[in-house]
Design a protein around this motif. Sequence first.
Motif, PDB file in Angstrom:
ATOM      1  N   GLU A   1      33.220  53.106  38.551  1.00 23.28           N
ATOM      2  CA  GLU A   1      33.857  53.719  37.269  1.00 23.28           C
ATOM      3  C   GLU A   1      35.211  53.047  36.985  1.00 23.28           C
ATOM      4  O   GLU A   1      35.908  52.596  37.641  1.00 23.28           O
ATOM      5  CB  GLU A   1      33.767  55.256  37.549  1.00 23.28           C
ATOM      6  N   SER A   2      35.548  53.364  35.739  1.00 25.76           N
ATOM      7  CA  SER A   2      36.619  52.874  35.222  1.00 25.76           C
ATOM      8  C   SER A   2      37.914  53.533  35.838  1.00 25.76           C
ATOM      9  O   SER A   2      38.177  54.727  36.239  1.00 25.76           O
ATOM     10  CB  SER A   2      36.863  53.176  33.613  1.00 25.76           C
ATOM     11  N   ILE A   3      38.930  52.781  36.045  1.00 19.64           N
ATOM     12  CA  ILE A   3      40.379  53.123  36.620  1.00 19.64           C
ATOM     13  C   ILE A   3      40.815  54.213  35.797  1.00 19.64           C
ATOM     14  O   ILE A   3      41.808  54.812  36.163  1.00 19.64           O
ATOM     15  CB  ILE A   3      41.236  52.093  37.070  1.00 19.64           C
TER      16      ILE A   3
ATOM     17  N   HIS B   1      44.704  50.519  26.742  1.00 19.26           N
ATOM     18  CA  HIS B   1      44.022  51.565  27.165  1.00 19.26           C
ATOM     19  C   HIS B   1      42.696  51.495  27.222  1.00 19.26           C
ATOM     20  O   HIS B   1      41.617  51.671  28.033  1.00 19.26           O
ATOM     21  CB  HIS B   1      44.462  52.855  26.491  1.00 19.26           C
ATOM     22  N   GLN B   2      41.970  50.884  26.007  1.00 19.26           N
ATOM     23  CA  GLN B   2      40.825  50.703  25.658  1.00 19.26           C
ATOM     24  C   GLN B   2      40.272  49.428  26.642  1.00 19.26           C
ATOM     25  O   GLN B   2      39.064  49.515  27.333  1.00 19.26           O
ATOM     26  CB  GLN B   2      40.742  49.826  24.421  1.00 19.26           C
ATOM     27  N   TYR B   3      41.240  48.530  26.938  1.00 19.98           N
ATOM     28  CA  TYR B   3      40.863  47.409  27.974  1.00 19.98           C
ATOM     29  C   TYR B   3      40.721  47.947  29.275  1.00 19.98           C
ATOM     30  O   TYR B   3      39.647  47.723  30.072  1.00 19.98           O
ATOM     31  CB  TYR B   3      42.064  46.446  27.763  1.00 19.98           C
ATOM     32  N   LEU B   4      41.713  48.965  29.779  1.00 18.92           N
ATOM     33  CA  LEU B   4      41.390  49.426  30.983  1.00 18.92           C
ATOM     34  C   LEU B   4      40.111  50.367  31.193  1.00 18.92           C
ATOM     35  O   LEU B   4      39.519  50.207  32.468  1.00 18.92           O
ATOM     36  CB  LEU B   4      42.583  50.522  31.392  1.00 18.92           C
ATOM     37  N   GLN B   5      39.593  50.835  30.186  1.00 15.05           N
ATOM     38  CA  GLN B   5      38.472  51.465  30.054  1.00 15.05           C
ATOM     39  C   GLN B   5      37.483  50.784  30.778  1.00 15.05           C
ATOM     40  O   GLN B   5      36.454  51.357  31.456  1.00 15.05           O
ATOM     41  CB  GLN B   5      38.021  51.970  28.710  1.00 15.05           C
ATOM     42  N   ASN B   6      37.176  49.530  30.578  1.00 15.26           N
ATOM     43  CA  ASN B   6      36.312  48.585  31.087  1.00 15.26           C
ATOM     44  C   ASN B   6      36.393  47.998  32.443  1.00 15.26           C
ATOM     45  O   ASN B   6      35.776  47.072  32.835  1.00 15.26           O
ATOM     46  CB  ASN B   6      35.986  47.726  29.950  1.00 15.26           C
ATOM     47  N   MET B   7      37.526  48.706  33.033  1.00 13.41           N
ATOM     48  CA  MET B   7      37.824  48.050  34.225  1.00 13.41           C
ATOM     49  C   MET B   7      37.840  48.836  35.515  1.00 13.41           C
ATOM     50  O   MET B   7      38.191  49.749  35.615  1.00 13.41           O
ATOM     51  CB  MET B   7      39.361  47.603  34.142  1.00 13.41           C
ATOM     52  N   THR B   8      36.980  48.410  36.478  1.00  9.92           N
ATOM     53  CA  THR B   8      37.015  49.189  37.718  1.00  9.92           C
ATOM     54  C   THR B   8      37.643  48.840  38.772  1.00  9.92           C
ATOM     55  O   THR B   8      38.533  47.813  38.701  1.00  9.92           O
ATOM     56  CB  THR B   8      35.502  48.815  38.278  1.00  9.92           C
ATOM     57  N   ALA B   9      38.037  49.793  39.650  1.00 13.01           N
ATOM     58  CA  ALA B   9      39.075  49.517  40.741  1.00 13.01           C
ATOM     59  C   ALA B   9      38.807  47.993  41.380  1.00 13.01           C
ATOM     60  O   ALA B   9      39.514  47.112  41.769  1.00 13.01           O
ATOM     61  CB  ALA B   9      38.998  50.525  41.600  1.00 13.01           C
ATOM     62  N   THR B  10      37.458  47.794  41.596  1.00 15.72           N
ATOM     63  CA  THR B  10      37.083  46.587  42.455  1.00 15.72           C
ATOM     64  C   THR B  10      37.672  45.426  41.264  1.00 15.72           C
ATOM     65  O   THR B  10      38.098  44.304  41.958  1.00 15.72           O
ATOM     66  CB  THR B  10      35.523  46.677  42.504  1.00 15.72           C
ATOM     67  N   MET B  11      37.453  45.260  40.409  1.00 13.03           N
ATOM     68  CA  MET B  11      37.632  44.206  39.361  1.00 13.03           C
ATOM     69  C   MET B  11      39.056  44.249  39.257  1.00 13.03           C
ATOM     70  O   MET B  11      39.644  42.988  39.170  1.00 13.03           O
ATOM     71  CB  MET B  11      37.379  44.651  37.810  1.00 13.03           C
ATOM     72  N   PHE B  12      39.805  45.204  39.211  1.00 14.52           N
ATOM     73  CA  PHE B  12      41.369  45.324  39.280  1.00 14.52           C
ATOM     74  C   PHE B  12      41.995  44.611  40.598  1.00 14.52           C
ATOM     75  O   PHE B  12      42.870  43.820  40.387  1.00 14.52           O
ATOM     76  CB  PHE B  12      41.878  46.458  38.955  1.00 14.52           C
ATOM     77  N   GLU B  13      41.373  45.183  41.700  1.00 15.48           N
ATOM     78  CA  GLU B  13      41.893  44.658  42.892  1.00 15.48           C
ATOM     79  C   GLU B  13      41.692  43.155  43.037  1.00 15.48           C
ATOM     80  O   GLU B  13      42.562  42.533  43.562  1.00 15.48           O
ATOM     81  CB  GLU B  13      41.017  45.360  44.163  1.00 15.48           C
ATOM     82  N   GLU B  14      40.730  42.609  42.456  1.00 21.09           N
ATOM     83  CA  GLU B  14      40.255  41.042  42.450  1.00 21.09           C
ATOM     84  C   GLU B  14      41.548  40.377  41.423  1.00 21.09           C
ATOM     85  O   GLU B  14      41.833  39.522  42.344  1.00 21.09           O
ATOM     86  CB  GLU B  14      38.852  40.964  41.927  1.00 21.09           C
ATOM     87  N   ARG B  15      41.775  40.837  40.560  1.00 25.23           N
ATOM     88  CA  ARG B  15      43.042  40.213  39.835  1.00 25.23           C
ATOM     89  C   ARG B  15      44.134  40.368  40.549  1.00 25.23           C
ATOM     90  O   ARG B  15      45.240  39.389  40.584  1.00 25.23           O
ATOM     91  CB  ARG B  15      43.043  41.072  38.477  1.00 25.23           C
ATOM     92  N   ARG B  16      44.236  41.615  41.447  1.00 21.86           N
ATOM     93  CA  ARG B  16      45.511  41.646  42.124  1.00 21.86           C
ATOM     94  C   ARG B  16      45.765  40.662  42.896  1.00 21.86           C
ATOM     95  O   ARG B  16      46.726  40.163  43.312  1.00 21.86           O
ATOM     96  CB  ARG B  16      45.830  42.987  42.544  1.00 21.86           C
ATOM     97  N   ARG B  17      44.655  40.369  43.534  1.00 25.02           N
ATOM     98  CA  ARG B  17      44.657  39.440  44.775  1.00 25.02           C
ATOM     99  C   ARG B  17      44.977  38.195  44.298  1.00 25.02           C
ATOM    100  O   ARG B  17      45.973  37.420  44.776  1.00 25.02           O
ATOM    101  CB  ARG B  17      43.208  39.603  45.348  1.00 25.02           C
ATOM    102  N   VAL B  18      44.608  37.776  43.135  1.00 21.75           N
ATOM    103  CA  VAL B  18      44.828  36.420  42.734  1.00 21.75           C
ATOM    104  C   VAL B  18      46.388  36.389  42.285  1.00 21.75           C
ATOM    105  O   VAL B  18      47.106  35.407  42.664  1.00 21.75           O
ATOM    106  CB  VAL B  18      43.872  36.168  41.323  1.00 21.75           C
ATOM    107  N   SER B  19      46.793  37.260  41.817  1.00 23.60           N
ATOM    108  CA  SER B  19      48.373  37.345  41.256  1.00 23.60           C
ATOM    109  C   SER B  19      49.087  37.396  42.675  1.00 23.60           C
ATOM    110  O   SER B  19      50.058  36.622  42.607  1.00 23.60           O
ATOM    111  CB  SER B  19      48.719  38.427  40.418  1.00 23.60           C
ATOM    112  N   ASP B  20      48.782  38.123  43.634  1.00 25.88           N
ATOM    113  CA  ASP B  20      49.537  38.044  44.682  1.00 25.88           C
ATOM    114  C   ASP B  20      49.658  36.677  45.667  1.00 25.88           C
ATOM    115  O   ASP B  20      50.342  36.228  46.138  1.00 25.88           O
ATOM    116  CB  ASP B  20      49.113  39.061  45.950  1.00 25.88           C
TER     117      ASP B  20
END
Lengths: 330, 481
Positions: free
Chosen positions: B3-5, B34-53
């Motif tokens: 689900e969306s974050i 806000h609209q953008y985050l609507q389509n973002m799940t925790a998994t997707m977000f975590e993946e981008r965070r891994r890339v940035s870290d």
Amino acid sequence: MLSRVAESLFWMARYVERAEDLTRLLAVNFISQLDSHSGDAQQSWQSLIGIAGHDKLFHDTYDKANVRSVTEFMLWGAENPNSVIACITNARENARSTREQISSEMWECINRMYFLMRNTSHSEVLTNPTEFFHQVRDRTHAFQGITSATMTHSEPYQFIQLGLHLERADKTARIIGVNYLPLVQLAGGSAESSLGLITLLRFCSAFEPYRRTVAGQISPESVAEYLLLNREFPRAVLFCLNACLNRLARIGDGASNTTRSDSPRRVLGRLEADLEYLDIHDVLGENMEPFLSNFLVRLNHVGEEIARTYFNTNIILPDERPRQQQQQQQ
Amino acid sequence: MNESILNNPYNASPFYDEMFSSPGEPRLHYRVLHQYLQNMTATMFEERRRVSDTAFLYQGITFTVYGEEQGIERIFPFDLIPRIIPFAEWQYIERGLTQRVTALNLFLHDIYHDQRILREKRIPSELVFSSRHFRPEMMGMNIPKDRYIHVVGTDIVRSDDGNYYVLEDNMRSPSGVSYMLENRQVMKRTFADLFSRYNVSPVEHYPQELLAALRAVVPHDYSDATVVLLTPGIHNSAYFEHTFLARQMGIEIVEGRDLVAHQNKIYMRTTDGLKLVDVIYRRVDDDFLDPLVFRKDSVLGLAGLLNAYRAGNVTIANSIGTGVADDKAVYAFVPEMIRFYLGEDPIINNIPTYLGWREDELEYILKNIDKLVVKAVNESGGYGMLVGPHASKEERENFRERVAANPRNYIAQPTLALSRHPTFLEDQLHGCHIDLRPYVLYGDKVVVVPGGLTRVALRKGSLVVNSSQGGGSKDTWVLRD
């Protein structure tokens, strides 16, 4: 450029090159000893420690030289100041202190190398080291390529190349020094001798270039000549000295104080000339060892002259001349 | 996890939330995000965070943590949800900072010259003279363009009333600007799609503006002045930033040992002999700059530097003795400075401040220590402070004794309800307290690069955003008109 920065870049390059050379020795020996008897294998591992110049340090910690002990000692040995991880850590520290000079790409590359060394499980590497050796090799090669492709080829770059080639000349000479004599004592043309010579060439990643250049039966004489005196193979000693001379010429270029920069060029130029006009027959056989030890002492002296001239500069005050003139007028 | 974050909203009250005006209702300038985050799940977000870290780690964008085992390098925690500031709000901040920095610079010039503000008793002179960072060595000295503070990193917070307040003015050598720039790079890489939907003011030109400010104060009229950055060295926690800025400006980064002072001129040692230095952007504290004048045990500076500065042969940025205006007790008088020097009312207000130095206020502090934030006047980086409501009984007692023993050294402020911002922690959004540090440059004129470092307190409920105290940062998007 700043003297301190020149020194750091010089050593950064030396350490990366050293890490690469040490890893290659391990990688080549690991493959070649698979073909040999166990007694010879131990001998070959022992001789690697000899090339690194750390017999005593090694035997303080380990009883026997074998694949495990030597690999561990040379890659990570905490007591070994020239372990591969120590070289890469030192290279990284030098890079860190010159972050504004090197490109971001170089810094990223050296960081990846560092984390590769730090984060790899020792036991996994010791079980199957080849893949790891290749990774280290690829990273060090990448570093040299990235350096050439992303940094302007101005004075800082020349110091990097100077360090790299000085280190290479040193390592090639040491590799010949440890391996040459035992090979001369073997029966010429025997399988043992050929395999030994091939390994020696591979230590310097010179086997294929040698094969393409030198026709006929592989012999200790022709291998020694190739590794010492070839002008086109980038790890041959003469090639490296030539490269150093060229770099020094370009470092001296903009110098306002030309007498100062002469000294390294002079000692290096003499050393190069001695190799240039060397009759290989004078140093073959028993004569190789004294020749090489003398060579290494002189090469070391070149390093000292470079440091004295560029890194620990004596302060020549900029306004000393006008002051003398004033005194004369009075 | 699918689900969306946004589906698990936190309770925003009683704080001012930067994104939500009421539960589930984003403010106008946050709607696209806000609209953008609507389509973002925790998994997707975590993946981008891994890339940035990973990007931060490999680029060596790390800082060293003091007091831990040697060689501990951490990446400065980065939260990928950007803080957004609308254009009009930014204009207000910009005007407020320009006013404040102008007044502070006039104040520094005044107290090191005629001391009008002290003679007219607008600021108690004892307070200024007793400040640890007041440098009598600077008295009567004229410096290029009368510029004392070339780089200022002002900390601004928003309270639950929705208004901005200045928390402190950092005028010694504020750090963190490299994170502002690197955060932007990483955001552009990991959230290019979102970034392009907003019209964000660029910040990448900061180093060029900094160089221009430094060149504006060259001691002589050279066209080819040599500007250098003086760093304490690779063991300093901000070393990454020093090299980053030097590289972006194309100037040499020097350590004290690279410099030579001779006949009141400063030179650096190069492979080509000595080279004259004109402007030193120093990231070394006053105390360590010149062992002949300040701390004698310092090996970070250069003996003879102050004399060369005094002789007008080299410019030091920021100037020496600027810390007196950073003194948290002197801070309380900045609104007074603005009125005195500029004849204006402050655009951005101070936080009400009680001085231990005033007897009645001292009494108030000691009585209400459990409600107040108490700070040592000369500390920074979140050290030497007590957040009364969050402290234990012993900590409060300990501070009460310290304040009573040395009242001049302490101030207290009401515990602010810092605004909060949605921040991704442990696979969902939390409201975390934030502040804002914009960077102000003052060469020919005051320049505020539109953006800054938004620092975020990543420990739940914590009000301390400093990186040394477990804080992280966010990219700050100032929208264009």
